[in-house]
Write an enzyme that holds these catalytic residues in place. Structure first.
Site, PDB file in Angstrom:
ATOM      1  NE  ARG A  80      10.608  -3.513 -11.144  1.00 51.78           N
ATOM      2  CZ  ARG A  80      10.101  -2.424 -11.718  1.00 51.78           C
ATOM      3  NH1 ARG A  80       8.926  -2.487 -12.317  1.00 51.78           N
ATOM      4  NH2 ARG A  80      10.753  -1.287 -11.715  1.00 51.78           N
ATOM      5  CD  GLU A 105       9.106  -7.138 -17.285  1.00 51.36           C
ATOM      6  OE1 GLU A 105       9.597  -6.078 -17.697  1.00 51.36           O
ATOM      7  OE2 GLU A 105       8.311  -7.191 -16.365  1.00 51.36           O
ATOM      8  CG  HIS A 144       7.215  -3.358 -17.638  1.00 47.75           C
ATOM      9  ND1 HIS A 144       8.213  -3.902 -16.869  1.00 47.75           N
ATOM     10  CD2 HIS A 144       6.862  -2.212 -16.997  1.00 47.75           C
ATOM     11  CE1 HIS A 144       8.454  -3.125 -15.823  1.00 47.75           C
ATOM     12  NE2 HIS A 144       7.638  -2.091 -15.884  1.00 47.75           N
ATOM     13  CB  ILE A 171       0.644  -3.094 -12.235  1.00 51.33           C
ATOM     14  CG1 ILE A 171       0.024  -2.797 -10.858  1.00 51.33           C
ATOM     15  CG2 ILE A 171      -0.470  -3.341 -13.251  1.00 51.33           C
ATOM     16  CD1 ILE A 171       0.876  -2.137  -9.863  1.00 51.33           C
ATOM     17  CG  LEU A 202      -2.207   0.867   0.978  1.00 52.39           C
ATOM     18  CD1 LEU A 202      -3.156   0.254  -0.043  1.00 52.39           C
ATOM     19  CD2 LEU A 202      -2.955   1.087   2.312  1.00 52.39           C
ATOM     20  N   GLY A 203       1.737   1.330  -1.024  1.00 51.09           N
ATOM     21  CA  GLY A 203       2.519   2.549  -1.236  1.00 51.09           C
ATOM     22  C   GLY A 203       1.703   3.520  -2.072  1.00 51.09           C
ATOM     23  NE  ARG A 204       5.433   8.750  -3.693  1.00 52.04           N
ATOM     24  CZ  ARG A 204       6.607   8.434  -3.156  1.00 52.04           C
ATOM     25  NH1 ARG A 204       7.045   7.197  -3.187  1.00 52.04           N
ATOM     26  NH2 ARG A 204       7.356   9.365  -2.589  1.00 52.04           N
ATOM     27  CB  ILE A 205       1.504   2.365  -7.285  1.00 49.39           C
ATOM     28  CG1 ILE A 205       2.435   3.348  -8.013  1.00 49.39           C
ATOM     29  CG2 ILE A 205       0.716   1.522  -8.282  1.00 49.39           C
ATOM     30  CD1 ILE A 205       3.547   2.707  -8.828  1.00 49.39           C
TER      31      ILE A 205
HETATM   32  C1  8YV Z   1       8.880   1.625 -16.648  1.00 48.03           C
HETATM   33  C2  8YV Z   1       8.647   0.888 -14.192  1.00 48.03           C
HETATM   34  O1  8YV Z   1       8.323   0.762 -17.563  1.00 48.03           O
HETATM   35  O2  8YV Z   1       9.101   2.943 -13.181  1.00 48.03           O
HETATM   36  C3  8YV Z   1       9.199   1.738 -13.120  1.00 48.03           C
HETATM   37  O3  8YV Z   1       9.747   1.164 -12.152  1.00 48.03           O
HETATM   38  O4  8YV Z   1       8.629  -0.281 -14.090  1.00 48.03           O
HETATM   39  C4  8YV Z   1       8.090   1.516 -15.402  1.00 48.03           C
HETATM   40  O5  8YV Z   1       7.600   2.785 -15.142  1.00 48.03           O
HETATM   41  C5  8YV Z   1      10.314   1.428 -16.702  1.00 48.03           C
HETATM   42  O6  8YV Z   1      10.845   0.573 -15.764  1.00 48.03           O
HETATM   43  C6  8YV Z   1      11.115   2.669 -16.805  1.00 48.03           C
HETATM   44  O7  8YV Z   1      12.431   2.300 -16.960  1.00 48.03           O
END
Ligand code: 8YV
Length: 330
Positions: A247, A276, A294, A245, A167-170
């Protein structure tokens, strides 16, 4: 083009950190041109002999520009005795050992906040996609199957129990958006937050056991590796969905693939993977899985904002010796 002796920039930064900027990964064009315009920039991967460059010119480098997939290794930090800043294009920086950097007097920055909206938007979109089978329905129409039959029924989103891991910013932005769907929200993170109305689950397992959908929004790195284990997936169960969304490393990917193939969970929407851009072959034919390359932060607006913030970090380091958005120590 060889950049052993780069063209002098139009306005070389003054002290305290005059020196070369080493670029380790491809960056948006606008960021690359800002770098070239204002700083002596060397793109390591384009050099014919990167090791030779580091040996002969490593002591000229004062800042490194990188991104999460590349990071900065211990060896590279060791090869750059004057390195003072590692500037990340992206919010994640798990491929750089921040404690090691700090111990060497190197500060690290990332690009928080500016991508939160887009990543949260995509998480909600992916959640709806996998539960309502939007991508699968699109393929069905394109295959011309609509005429003979009706598309199978799917799963309602509104009102469901959604568990957010991290539960961080995202994570918070995802939760805020989902409030509009009248879902029942719970979360697990290292510590309980006292400023949210959502239920705290004591463990990822407890979170999954009490959720119809598990949304992974935890940072990557060793601290969260494999947090979504086979047992957590089992707790989510055959009617449960997973959205990632964050890692790929946060999930035990072989266990996830096995669960999806066997129907151990109902479906998954995945924007990130363990290795990836390789995606497990076994997922390719499954309509219960939404596979994304991604792209969560991948909009014009957000990538531009990330580029600007990364450049502001670099610029401030070169001119004042500090970073705009430094990452905290361990
Ligand atoms: C990008 C991300 O795709 O910010 C991140 O950590 O995973 C994504 O926003 C990417 O890694 C930017 O390099």
């Amino acid at each position: 083009m060889t950049l052993y002796a780069p063209e002098p920039p139009r306005s070389v930064s003054p002290a305290p950190h005059d020196g070369t900027v080493l670029q380790l990964a491809p960056l948006p064009a606008s960021l690359e041109s800002s770098l070239a315009e204002h700083h002596r920039t060397v793109r390591l991967a384009e050099l014919p002999d990167p090791a030779g460059y580091l040996r002969d010119h490593g002591d000229e480098v004062v800042a490194v520009m990188t991104r999460a997939r590349t990071g900065v290794s211990h060896d590279l930090m060791d090869a750059l005795p004057r390195l003072g800043a590692i500037v990340n294009f992206g919010v994640g920086y798990e491929t750089t050992d921040v404690s090691y950097a700090h111990a060497r007097g190197i500060e690290v920055s990332n690009t928080p906040d500016v991508l939160t909206d887009c990543v949260a938007d995509l998480a909600v979109g992916a959640l709806i996609d996998v539960m309502r089978r939007l991508s699968a329905a699109d393929r069905y129409v394109r295959r011309g199957e609509w005429v003979p039959g009706g598309f199978p029924l799917t799963t309602k989103v509104s009102g469901k129990r959604v568990g957010i891991l991290g539960l961080g910013r995202i994570g918070r932005a995802i939760a805020r958006r989902l409030e509009g769907f009248d879902v029942e929200l719970s979360y697990h993170s290292r510590t309980a937050a006292d400023d949210v109305p959502y239920r705290y689950a004591e463990s990822p397992h407890a979170l999954a056991a009490g959720a119809d959908v598990l949304v992974v929004a935890a940072a990557g790195g060793d601290g969260t590796r494999g947090l979504v284990s086979a047992e957590v997936l089992e707790a989510l169960g055959p009617r449960g969905y997973l959205v990632n969304i964050a890692r790929g490393s946060v999930i035990d990917e072989p266990a996830l693939v096995a669960a999806l193939v066997a129907g151990g969970i109902a479906g998954a929407a995945l924007d990130v993977f363990a290795d990836e851009p390789r995606v497990p072959e076994a997922l390719m034919g499954l309509d219960s899985v939404v596979l994304l390359p991604h792209i969560a932060s991948g909009t014009h607006e957000t990538r531009e904002a990330m580029a600007e913030l990364a450049f502001r970090n670099l610029r401030q380091f070169m001119t004042e010796g500090t970073l705009v958005t430094p990452v905290p120590g361990a």
